[in-house]
Design a protein around this motif. Structure first.
Motif: not given
Length: 64
Positions: A20-44
């Motif tokens: 509700a409060l930060a939909p554009l920021r959420l999109e940016q965060i999701l894009q940044a997560l998509a750029e991280i490799g699967p192994e780093r996402r798993r560790v995170l």
């Protein structure tokens, strides 16, 4: 059972606030997560799970 419902309710509140409060920021965060490799996402993800388990244990200990 009530602790589980409380936890799920809190997750819904926090997720709803983010959407509700930060939909554009959420999109940016999701894009940044998509750029991280699967192994780093798993560790995170594992780090976040460990943090969550620690917070739940601390809350239960404080509740007595």
């Amino acid at each position: 059972m009530s602790a589980l419902l409380l936890g799920l309710g809190m997750v819904c509140v926090i997720e709803g606030l983010v959407l509700a409060l930060a939909p554009l920021r959420l999109e940016q965060i999701l894009q940044a997560l998509a750029e991280i490799g699967p192994e780093r996402r798993r560790v995170l993800g594992l780090i976040v799970v460990a943090l969550g388990v620690g917070l739940v244990a601390l809350a239960r200990q404080m509740a007595g």
